[in-house]
Design an enzyme around this catalytic site. Structure first.
Site, PDB file in Angstrom:
ATOM      1  N   THR A   1      22.157 -32.295  44.580  1.00 48.71           N
ATOM      2  CA  THR A   1      23.524 -32.008  45.017  1.00 48.71           C
ATOM      3  C   THR A   1      24.262 -33.312  45.279  1.00 48.71           C
ATOM      4  O   THR A   1      23.728 -34.213  45.933  1.00 48.71           O
ATOM      5  CB  THR A   1      23.499 -31.143  46.294  1.00 48.71           C
ATOM      6  OG1 THR A   1      22.780 -29.955  45.999  1.00 48.71           O
ATOM      7  CG2 THR A   1      24.906 -30.818  46.759  1.00 48.71           C
TER       8      THR A   1
ATOM      9  N   GLN B   1      25.087 -57.509  43.281  1.00 46.22           N
ATOM     10  CA  GLN B   1      25.819 -58.550  44.019  1.00 46.22           C
ATOM     11  C   GLN B   1      27.159 -58.883  43.368  1.00 46.22           C
ATOM     12  O   GLN B   1      28.001 -59.514  43.994  1.00 46.22           O
ATOM     13  CB  GLN B   1      24.983 -59.838  44.100  1.00 46.22           C
ATOM     14  CG  GLN B   1      23.783 -59.742  45.016  1.00 46.22           C
ATOM     15  CD  GLN B   1      24.152 -59.617  46.499  1.00 46.22           C
ATOM     16  OE1 GLN B   1      25.173 -60.142  46.956  1.00 46.22           O
ATOM     17  NE2 GLN B   1      23.334 -58.911  47.248  1.00 46.22           N
TER      18      GLN B   1
ATOM     19  N   GLY C   1      21.394 -49.231  44.539  1.00 45.61           N
ATOM     20  CA  GLY C   1      20.926 -50.238  43.600  1.00 45.61           C
ATOM     21  C   GLY C   1      19.468 -50.062  43.210  1.00 45.61           C
ATOM     22  O   GLY C   1      19.113 -50.169  42.032  1.00 45.61           O
TER      23      GLY C   1
ATOM     24  N   SER D   1      25.762 -50.899  43.713  1.00 43.94           N
ATOM     25  CA  SER D   1      25.535 -50.252  45.001  1.00 43.94           C
ATOM     26  C   SER D   1      26.780 -50.386  45.866  1.00 43.94           C
ATOM     27  O   SER D   1      27.328 -51.484  46.000  1.00 43.94           O
ATOM     28  CB  SER D   1      24.339 -50.904  45.689  1.00 43.94           C
ATOM     29  OG  SER D   1      24.049 -50.237  46.887  1.00 43.94           O
TER      30      SER D   1
ATOM     31  N   CYS E   1      14.937 -57.942  52.236  1.00 42.20           N
ATOM     32  CA  CYS E   1      13.708 -57.225  51.917  1.00 42.20           C
ATOM     33  C   CYS E   1      12.494 -58.109  52.150  1.00 42.20           C
ATOM     34  O   CYS E   1      11.412 -57.632  52.442  1.00 42.20           O
ATOM     35  CB  CYS E   1      13.732 -56.760  50.473  1.00 42.20           C
ATOM     36  SG  CYS E   1      15.366 -56.266  49.935  1.00 42.20           S
TER      37      CYS E   1
ATOM     38  N   ASN F   1      21.027 -62.580  44.458  1.00 39.44           N
ATOM     39  CA  ASN F   1      21.299 -62.208  45.849  1.00 39.44           C
ATOM     40  C   ASN F   1      20.871 -63.265  46.860  1.00 39.44           C
ATOM     41  O   ASN F   1      21.297 -63.224  48.001  1.00 39.44           O
ATOM     42  CB  ASN F   1      20.640 -60.866  46.184  1.00 39.44           C
ATOM     43  CG  ASN F   1      19.187 -60.807  45.763  1.00 39.44           C
ATOM     44  OD1 ASN F   1      18.847 -61.041  44.601  1.00 39.44           O
ATOM     45  ND2 ASN F   1      18.321 -60.507  46.702  1.00 39.44           N
TER      46      ASN F   1
ATOM     47  N   HIS G   1      27.303 -50.241  49.103  1.00 34.87           N
ATOM     48  CA  HIS G   1      27.314 -50.923  50.406  1.00 34.87           C
ATOM     49  C   HIS G   1      27.394 -52.437  50.317  1.00 34.87           C
ATOM     50  O   HIS G   1      27.489 -53.123  51.333  1.00 34.87           O
ATOM     51  CB  HIS G   1      26.125 -50.478  51.272  1.00 34.87           C
ATOM     52  CG  HIS G   1      24.788 -51.014  50.861  1.00 34.87           C
ATOM     53  ND1 HIS G   1      24.202 -52.068  51.505  1.00 34.87           N
ATOM     54  CD2 HIS G   1      23.918 -50.641  49.897  1.00 34.87           C
ATOM     55  CE1 HIS G   1      23.009 -52.312  50.960  1.00 34.87           C
ATOM     56  NE2 HIS G   1      22.820 -51.452  49.975  1.00 34.87           N
TER      57      HIS G   1
HETATM   58  C1  LIG Z   1      20.921 -55.038  47.572  1.00 36.64           C
HETATM   59  C2  LIG Z   1      20.417 -55.233  46.194  1.00 36.64           C
HETATM   60  C3  LIG Z   1      19.694 -54.239  45.522  1.00 36.64           C
HETATM   61  C4  LIG Z   1      19.301 -52.945  46.194  1.00 36.64           C
HETATM   62  O1  LIG Z   1      20.401 -52.104  46.401  1.00 36.64           O
HETATM   63  P1  LIG Z   1      20.262 -50.863  47.424  1.00 36.64           P
HETATM   64  O2  LIG Z   1      21.521 -50.109  47.260  1.00 36.64           O
HETATM   65  O3  LIG Z   1      20.119 -51.472  48.782  1.00 36.64           O
HETATM   66  O4  LIG Z   1      19.055 -50.096  46.998  1.00 36.64           O
HETATM   67  C5  LIG Z   1      19.304 -54.473  44.210  1.00 36.64           C
HETATM   68  N1  LIG Z   1      19.605 -55.622  43.594  1.00 36.64           N
HETATM   69  C6  LIG Z   1      20.299 -56.614  44.195  1.00 36.64           C
HETATM   70  C7  LIG Z   1      20.625 -57.846  43.431  1.00 36.64           C
HETATM   71  C8  LIG Z   1      20.721 -56.458  45.510  1.00 36.64           C
HETATM   72  O5  LIG Z   1      21.384 -57.451  46.105  1.00 36.64           O
END
Ligand SMILES: *Cc1c(COP(=O)(O)O)cnc(C)c1O
Length: 399
Positions: free
Chosen positions: A242, A184, A75, A204, A335, A156, A206
């Site tokens: 890569t 999110q 993200g 993202s 964060c 988030n 994860h």
């Molecule tokens: C978690 C998050 C990100 C960052 O994503 P990463 O893959 O951890 O760098 C950016 N924006 C929002 C709204 C998020 O919740």
């Protein structure tokens, strides 16, 4: 490895467990099919095929074509890329104004601060007290030199789902690029980039039970943003490096399953969330929900999100005591934790700094159980009461 017996994980907005099916899909690409997808020999064919399949699954999930999906490291990279590249495009036409919001993720806000240092001007729209950004406010902020509008799809910290479709229509009406941070939202709700007028979208893996360290940036065909990572010709020549074949394969599997199970997961999470939230608000005095109401079925709030102010307590102590009981929760965003700054989102929706410092985010996942919700409610009751007693004793001692 088994999950720690006593752990209750309630921080799914920070990250999620990589689901077993995704891990299983990834494994062969570490050990058996490790060929570099850019190579010419036959050994590169299987990783190349697997990446193409994941790209197709993901493109289909948002109504895009495969040539519009660019895999990234997640993200933050997608947000950095989208904003800096769109800004450079604007600069070429003498347009150096960006519209975003005060409640974005730091990946957006800090990139905007960087662009301000480079001579761009940025309008940070204020939301209402539930975190909604109004499309009218977006329209009002547009100037002749506006080159980009960036508004997140869902927040988030407080779970507000933004009216991105309406905002996309405003952007389209004025011919301005529209980016959304959908980290999110992606995999949790259905987003069609064409229906919503989205030109760029960050995601993202994860956050939807895929692996950490992989994401994508959707870039609409015809939007000529330059590459952010320079080097080889990977990702249609616009994102060098890569390919993270296992990560991309795991992301594809996680996305496929997230969309297949989307309604079922939303329902499970909503029930768990409502149960825990209800107990918190009714059984713990002086608590306030931050963000939109959860009442109606189609409320504008992510179904897994709780953000509550425990007046007269402090989030730091609550989180430490929850941790001692094996419960993972968060204050504001991951964060921001570890810093003493109150959440910029909570202060933006009008909470005092003191209330912001007394606020805790609990985000459920479909693996959680009702027993875990009850256990958490019980512990919270004790913990908050204890902190309040300690604090009033301290204040009594001062007199
Ligand atoms: C978690 C998050 C990100 C960052 O994503 P990463 O893959 O951890 O760098 C950016 N924006 C929002 C709204 C998020 O919740």
């Amino acid at each position: 490895m088994e999950q720690h017996h006593n752990r209750i994980y309630l921080d799914h907005a920070a990250t999620t467990r990589t689901r077993q099916e995704a891990v299983a899909a990834m494994l062969p690409y570490f050990t058996d099919f490790y060929g570099n997808p850019s190579s010419v020999y036959d050994f590169a064919a299987e990783p190349k095929r697997a990446i193409a399949a994941a790209r197709k699954t993901i493109a289909d999930s948002i109504g895009a074509s495969v040539s519009e999906i660019f895999f990234t490291s997640g993200g933050s990279e997608s947000d950095n890329w989208a904003l800096t590249a769109a800004a450079e495009l604007g600069e070429k036409e003498g347009k150096k104004h960006i519209i975003t919001t005060a409640i974005e993720h730091h990946a957006i806000l800090h990139t905007c601060a960087y662009l301000e240092e480079r001579g761009f001007s940025v309008t940070y729209l204020q939301s209402d007290e539930q975190g909604y950004i109004s499309p009218e406010a977006v329209e009002k902020a547009i100037r002749p030199d506006t080159c980009l509008i960036s508004v997140m799809a869902a927040n988030n910290e407080i779970g507000t789902i933004e009216p991105i479709r309406e905002i996309g229509m405003v952007a389209r009406k004025y011919g301005i690029l529209f980016h959304t941070d959908a980290v999110q939202a992606y995999g949790h709700m259905r987003i069609d980039v064409n229906e919503c007028g989205i030109d760029m979208m960050s995601t993202s893996a994860h956050k939807l039970n895929g692996p950490r360290g992989v994401g994508f940036l959707y870039i609409r065909r015809g939007v000529k943003v330059r590459s952010f990572i320079r080097g080889g010709a990977q990702e249609h020549g616009r994102r060098a490096g890569t390919e993270n074949t296992p990560g991309i394969v795991g992301f594809g599997k996680a996305a496929e399953l997230a969309f297949a199970e989307l309604e079922e997961h939303a329902e499970t999470e909503r029930k768990l969330r409502d149960h825990l939230l209800d107990r918190i608000l009714t059984e713990i005095p002086d608590t306030v929900l931050n963000g939109p109401e959860t009442g109606e079925k189609n409320s504008g709030r992510l179904w897994n999100n709780i953000n509550v102010t425990f007046r007269g307590a402090d989030a730091e102590s609550i989180l430490i005591m929850l941790d001692m009981q094996g419960i993972c929760a968060s204050g504001g965003s991951a964060c921001a934790s570890g810093s003493l700054d109150p959440s910029h989102v909570l202060t933006a929706i009008g909470r005092s700094e003191e209330d912001a410092r007394a606020s805790v985010r609990l985000t459920v996942g479909c693996e959680n159980t009702e027993e875990e919700m009850d256990y958490t409610a019980e512990r919270l009751k004790e913990i908050v009461a204890r902190i309040r007693r300690m604090r009033s004793a301290e204040h009594g001692g001062d007199r």
